[in-house]
Write a protein that holds these residues in place. Structure first.
Motif, short mmCIF file in Angstrom:
data_model
loop_
_atom_site.label_atom_id
_atom_site.label_comp_id
_atom_site.label_asym_id
_atom_site.label_seq_id
_atom_site.Cartn_x
_atom_site.Cartn_y
_atom_site.Cartn_z
N GLN A 2 0.82 -1.19 0.00
CA GLN A 2 0.00 0.00 0.00
C GLN A 2 0.87 1.26 0.00
O GLN A 2 1.77 1.40 0.81
N SER A 3 0.57 2.18 -0.92
CA SER A 3 1.35 3.41 -1.03
C SER A 3 0.79 4.53 -0.17
O SER A 3 1.39 5.59 -0.06
N LYS A 4 -0.39 4.31 0.41
CA LYS A 4 -1.00 5.30 1.28
C LYS A 4 -1.63 4.60 2.47
O LYS A 4 -1.89 3.39 2.44
N ILE A 5 -1.90 5.37 3.50
CA ILE A 5 -2.52 4.84 4.71
C ILE A 5 -4.00 5.18 4.68
O ILE A 5 -4.38 6.34 4.54
N SER A 6 -4.84 4.16 4.79
CA SER A 6 -6.29 4.35 4.83
C SER A 6 -6.73 4.49 6.28
O SER A 6 -6.45 3.62 7.11
N VAL A 7 -7.42 5.59 6.58
CA VAL A 7 -7.89 5.86 7.94
C VAL A 7 -9.40 6.05 7.91
O VAL A 7 -9.91 7.00 7.31
N VAL A 8 -10.10 5.12 8.51
CA VAL A 8 -11.56 5.18 8.64
C VAL A 8 -11.86 5.87 9.97
O VAL A 8 -11.37 5.43 11.01
N VAL A 9 -12.65 6.93 9.94
CA VAL A 9 -12.84 7.77 11.13
C VAL A 9 -14.32 7.86 11.50
O VAL A 9 -15.16 8.13 10.64
N PRO A 66 -13.31 -3.65 7.14
CA PRO A 66 -12.81 -4.58 6.12
C PRO A 66 -13.70 -4.60 4.87
O PRO A 66 -13.19 -4.65 3.74
N PHE A 67 -15.01 -4.55 5.05
CA PHE A 67 -15.96 -4.53 3.93
C PHE A 67 -15.73 -3.28 3.07
O PHE A 67 -15.69 -3.36 1.84
N LEU A 68 -15.58 -2.13 3.72
CA LEU A 68 -15.38 -0.88 2.98
C LEU A 68 -14.05 -0.86 2.24
O LEU A 68 -13.89 -0.14 1.25
N MET A 69 -13.10 -1.65 2.70
CA MET A 69 -11.80 -1.76 2.06
C MET A 69 -11.76 -2.93 1.07
O MET A 69 -10.69 -3.32 0.59
N LEU A 72 -9.30 -5.96 1.46
CA LEU A 72 -7.94 -5.90 0.91
C LEU A 72 -7.05 -5.03 1.80
O LEU A 72 -7.48 -3.98 2.30
N GLY A 73 -5.81 -5.43 1.95
CA GLY A 73 -4.82 -4.61 2.64
C GLY A 73 -5.13 -4.36 4.10
O GLY A 73 -5.81 -5.14 4.77
N TRP A 74 -4.64 -3.22 4.58
CA TRP A 74 -4.80 -2.81 5.97
C TRP A 74 -5.48 -1.45 6.03
O TRP A 74 -5.48 -0.69 5.05
N TRP A 135 -6.62 -2.66 11.40
CA TRP A 135 -7.34 -3.78 10.77
C TRP A 135 -6.50 -4.46 9.68
O TRP A 135 -6.01 -3.79 8.77
N ASN A 136 -6.40 -5.76 9.75
CA ASN A 136 -5.90 -6.56 8.64
C ASN A 136 -7.11 -6.97 7.82
O ASN A 136 -7.72 -8.01 8.04
N CYS A 137 -7.50 -6.10 6.90
CA CYS A 137 -8.76 -6.27 6.18
C CYS A 137 -8.80 -7.55 5.34
O CYS A 137 -9.87 -8.10 5.07
N ALA A 138 -7.64 -8.02 4.92
CA ALA A 138 -7.56 -9.21 4.08
C ALA A 138 -7.53 -10.50 4.87
O ALA A 138 -7.57 -11.59 4.28
#
Length: 225
Positions: A2-9, A66-69, A72-74, A135-138
């Motif tokens: 992953q080239s960016k960090i996904s942050v769910v807030v 995880p569903f919103l991602m 996949l990924g973290w 989260w380890n979404c995968a």
């Protein structure tokens, strides 16, 4: 990779300013591109909130991460009532592929029977573990977290991560979810969590560690009259 960090807030219109202050605190410290996803109830087309308990609007939707991602990924989930004091890449670097989730494993009894907006503040097992989740979404164990599944589970099941065996719940350093007021003041806290009430509420405007939140708020409001 992953080239960016996904942050769910977490987002609740009753304290919308808290969401923006948290995002500001992450942006200004981060050395890595950040992708924010607000858990605003009106944006979640696939999910209908049917639970009738809870003190905020994202108390259950956080488990949709995880569903919103797309599984996949973290990703990082964070309550909106927080301030990040350091580069969030440091948290990202703690990912452990053998774990389904990673959390701060708080073990405490609350000092307050009530919190913001008069909500009841009860003690329960694994309290506040789910307020900051790496989260380890995968991970295969998280693939059952569909909107329908979450709608049909009680809060006790979800917030205690009962779909996982304990060995799949990794532990993060406590500095990554430091509970203001509940814990002593800590200048080394990496992420401060105003779990009893964000300083945007007058009842909590002068409480322990509130000045950190106010400084970020002031910076985010610069340029406005």
């Amino acid at each position: 990779m992953q080239s960016k960090i996904s942050v769910v807030v977490g987002f609740d219109q009753r304290e919308a300013v808290a969401y923006h202050v948290f995002c500001q605190s992450v942006i200004e410290k981060s050395s890595t591109p950040i992708q924010f996803l607000p858990l605003a109830e009106n944006n979640l087309r696939e999910y209908k909130e049917v639970h009738t308990d809870g003190s905020n609007k994202f108390i259950y939707s956080r488990f949709l991460t995880p569903f919103l991602m797309n599984y996949l990924g973290w990703a990082i989930f964070a309550d909106g009532d927080m301030v990040c004091q350091t580069d969030i890449s440091e948290l990202w670097a703690l990912r452990d592929e053998s774990k389904a989730v990673m959390v701060v494993k708080h073990d405490y009894k609350t000092k307050a029977s009530k919190k913001y907006l008069g909500n009841k503040n009860e003690n329960y097992p694994r309290k506040n573990w789910s307020s900051l989740i790496l989260w380890n979404c995968a991970h295969p164990s998280n693939k059952l977290l569909s909107p329908e599944f979450i709608q049909n589970q009680p809060g006790s099941y979800l917030h205690r991560f009962s779909w996982l065996t304990d060995d799949l719940i990794g532990e993060l350093p406590i500095e990554w979810n430091w509970l203001a007021i509940e814990y002593p003041e800590n200048p080394g806290a990496k992420l401060i969590h105003y779990t009893l009430g964000t300083p945007c509420f007058k009842d909590y405007a002068m409480e322990s560690m509130s000045h950190h939140w106010k400084k970020v708020y002031d910076r985010s409001a610069e340029g406005f009259d």
